[in-house]
Design a protein around this motif. Structure first.
Motif, short mmCIF file in Angstrom:
data_model
loop_
_atom_site.label_atom_id
_atom_site.label_comp_id
_atom_site.label_asym_id
_atom_site.label_seq_id
_atom_site.Cartn_x
_atom_site.Cartn_y
_atom_site.Cartn_z
N ASN A 129 6.86 -7.62 -4.97
CA ASN A 129 8.02 -7.46 -5.36
C ASN A 129 7.48 -7.64 -7.07
N LEU A 130 6.58 -9.13 -6.89
CA LEU A 130 5.88 -9.14 -8.34
C LEU A 130 3.99 -8.37 -8.60
N ILE A 131 3.66 -7.90 -7.04
CA ILE A 131 2.75 -7.19 -7.19
C ILE A 131 3.26 -5.46 -7.23
N GLY A 148 12.54 0.29 -4.32
CA GLY A 148 11.62 -0.54 -3.96
C GLY A 148 12.15 -2.03 -3.11
N ILE A 149 12.25 -3.11 -4.95
CA ILE A 149 12.08 -4.26 -5.25
C ILE A 149 13.71 -4.72 -4.86
N MET A 150 14.71 -3.47 -4.94
CA MET A 150 16.45 -3.87 -4.17
C MET A 150 15.72 -3.70 -3.04
N MET A 151 15.11 -3.11 -2.30
CA MET A 151 15.72 -2.83 -0.38
C MET A 151 14.29 -4.04 -0.33
N LEU A 187 0.50 -1.04 -0.39
CA LEU A 187 0.32 -0.18 -0.03
C LEU A 187 1.05 1.52 0.19
N PRO A 188 2.17 1.42 0.97
CA PRO A 188 2.20 2.30 0.57
C PRO A 188 3.70 2.89 -0.41
N GLU A 189 4.21 1.99 -1.38
CA GLU A 189 5.06 1.94 -2.50
C GLU A 189 3.35 2.38 -3.43
N MET A 190 2.00 2.22 -3.04
CA MET A 190 0.93 2.44 -4.27
C MET A 190 0.25 3.98 -4.54
N VAL A 191 0.36 4.22 -3.06
CA VAL A 191 0.02 5.25 -2.62
C VAL A 191 1.06 6.63 -3.00
N THR A 192 2.02 6.25 -2.65
CA THR A 192 3.38 7.24 -2.92
C THR A 192 3.87 7.42 -4.58
N SER A 193 3.90 5.99 -5.05
CA SER A 193 4.18 6.00 -6.82
C SER A 193 2.79 7.15 -6.94
N ILE A 194 2.09 6.72 -6.72
CA ILE A 194 0.84 7.38 -7.33
C ILE A 194 0.40 8.82 -7.09
N THR A 195 0.82 9.38 -6.09
CA THR A 195 0.50 10.31 -5.20
C THR A 195 1.74 11.19 -6.30
N ALA A 196 2.41 10.42 -6.56
CA ALA A 196 3.75 11.29 -6.80
C ALA A 196 3.27 11.84 -9.03
N VAL A 197 3.01 10.16 -9.39
CA VAL A 197 3.12 11.20 -10.13
C VAL A 197 1.42 11.78 -10.57
N SER A 198 0.76 12.21 -9.57
CA SER A 198 -0.62 12.91 -10.18
C SER A 198 0.29 14.53 -9.86
N ALA A 199 1.17 14.63 -9.41
CA ALA A 199 1.95 16.12 -9.00
C ALA A 199 2.65 15.75 -10.11
N GLY A 200 3.03 14.54 -11.34
CA GLY A 200 4.05 15.23 -12.01
C GLY A 200 5.49 14.01 -12.51
N ASN A 201 5.13 13.72 -11.15
CA ASN A 201 6.77 13.51 -10.67
C ASN A 201 7.32 12.23 -11.35
N LEU A 226 10.07 10.58 -9.47
CA LEU A 226 10.21 9.54 -8.27
C LEU A 226 9.04 8.38 -7.96
N ALA A 227 8.47 8.53 -8.42
CA ALA A 227 8.02 7.38 -9.02
C ALA A 227 8.52 5.94 -9.16
N ILE A 228 9.17 5.91 -10.43
CA ILE A 228 10.09 5.08 -10.81
C ILE A 228 10.46 4.73 -10.07
N ASN A 229 11.54 5.92 -9.93
CA ASN A 229 13.16 5.15 -9.32
C ASN A 229 12.22 4.71 -7.38
N ASN A 230 11.16 4.79 -7.07
CA ASN A 230 10.55 4.85 -5.56
C ASN A 230 10.29 3.04 -5.95
N MET A 231 10.06 2.79 -6.91
CA MET A 231 9.52 1.26 -7.33
C MET A 231 10.31 0.36 -7.47
N PHE A 232 11.61 1.21 -8.57
CA PHE A 232 12.38 -0.02 -8.84
C PHE A 232 13.30 0.11 -7.41
#
Length: 352
Positions: free
Chosen positions: A274-276, A88-91, A63-77, A80-86
């Motif tokens: 990571n799959l999700i 996060g996979i490593m982390m 849920l945090p990844e989903m919310v943060t990524s959607i919030t970031a892209v909604s603001a045009g960033n 930030l969304a892509i790097n947060n997601m990818f």
């Protein structure tokens, strides 16, 4: 960056770090409770812990990844969304290594008996490889601004879930050495939530999920502001600070799962998360109005993808050969994952 529009812009770096820590603590505590709750639900419903970790627990902790990524892209960033997601996979793969420190006897990679756990890890590799290929070839919009790559990745995830569902009960592969078999059958347990009713367990799980969701809404704004204030930029913030924080549910749930000796659920949670995470590219792309989101994969995101493939492969090899050599409290595969994750962070800092 959209940090200039953030409501946290008026605060100092110190204040924002404190706010960041408070939100991270709330995510941590909710994630820890969630693992105990899901383990108790699995015990009462007799649903396999591998499936509970792969689907139910992984979905909530994402849920945090989903919310943060959607919030970031909604603001045009998009960066930030892509790097947060990818990132996060490593982390989240490094999370398993940290969780293993809390195992006194045995190792994580020697626990799973069902091949679905290994298969779920192996399925991550072609998904990340496809994303890496798209980053070089570019994506093309086919449904308004949504890219073909995001749709293909989502369809691939649905097929993978169908595949994993159908091999849950198959015995086409099983390890010879099963040192933790008695634990996985629930004969050695220490979960205080077992005495609660199923209805209460589900209610508490929903509450924990909502806390994780709400904290995720605000933490992306703090991270964007810190990216501006520290001068590190959204790419490095996304793959390090924000990825670390949004991975706290996975870390806390993995440690909690280890403490109740639900080792298979801990591994399945991370692989499932990571799959999700990869599947979430489709809804993130839908909220991004500047064209296909995959066209915003920068060098940092590409390095994170390569790191995700490499670290996943290490754990899959560990699940196959089941090494028993420990180093600094971790199995050798977990140690290598944590070591190369730190190397990856250093490389990401250099290319930010």
């Amino acid at each position: 960056m959209t940090g200039g529009d953030s409501l946290f812009e008026a605060f100092s770096i110190t204040t924002n770090l404190v706010i960041f820590a408070v939100l991270a603590s709330a995510i941590w505590m909710s994630g820890a409770r969630l693992s105990y709750l899901v383990d108790a639900i699995a015990e009462q419903t007799k649903v396999a812990r591998a499936f509970m970790g792969l689907i139910f627990l992984a979905t909530i902790t994402e849920l945090p990844e989903m919310v943060t990524s959607i919030t970031a892209v909604s603001a045009g960033n998009g960066e930030l969304a892509i790097n947060n997601m990818f990132g996060g996979i490593m982390m989240q793969l490094a999370v398993l290594a940290i969780a293993e420190i809390f195992i006194i006897k045995g190792t994580l990679s020697s626990a799973p008996r069902n091949p679905s756990v290994l298969v779920s890890g192996l399925l991550i590799i072609p998904s990340l490889a496809l994303l890496l290929l798209i980053s070089y070839t570019g994506d093309m919009p086919i449904a308004m601004h949504i890219g073909l790559g995001s749709i293909l990745i989502a369809l691939l995830y649905i097929f993978f879930m169908y595949l994993l569902w159908n091999i849950q009960d198959r015995n086409t592969w099983s390890p010879v050495d099963l040192p933790n078999e008695h634990i996985e059958h629930g004969e050695v347990r220490s979960n205080d939530y077992d005495n609660l009713s199923l209805r209460i367990l589900i209610l508490f799980s929903v509450i924990a999920g909502l806390v994780i969701l709400l904290c995720g809404v605000f933490i992306v704004n703090v991270a964007e502001t810190l990216a501006d204030q520290t001068g590190l930029g959204s790419s490095f913030i996304g793959v390090s600070l924000l990825a670390l924080t949004t991975s706290l549910p996975e870390l806390s749930t993995a440690i909690a799962a280890v403490r109740v000796k639900a080792y298979t659920m801990a591994i399945s949670n991370i692989f499932g998360s990571n799959l999700i995470m990869i599947f979430l590219l489709l809804p993130v792309d839908a909220f991004f109005l500047k064209g296909p989101i995959l066209n915003h994969i920068d060098l940092s995101a590409s390095v994170a993808l390569i790191g995700g493939i490499f670290l996943t492969a290490i754990y899959c090899i560990g699940l196959l050969i089941r090494p028993k050599m420990k180093f600094l409290g971790m199995n050798i595969d977990s140690f290598l994952v944590l070591f190369f994750y730190m190397v990856g962070l250093f490389i990401l800092y250099q290319v930010r």
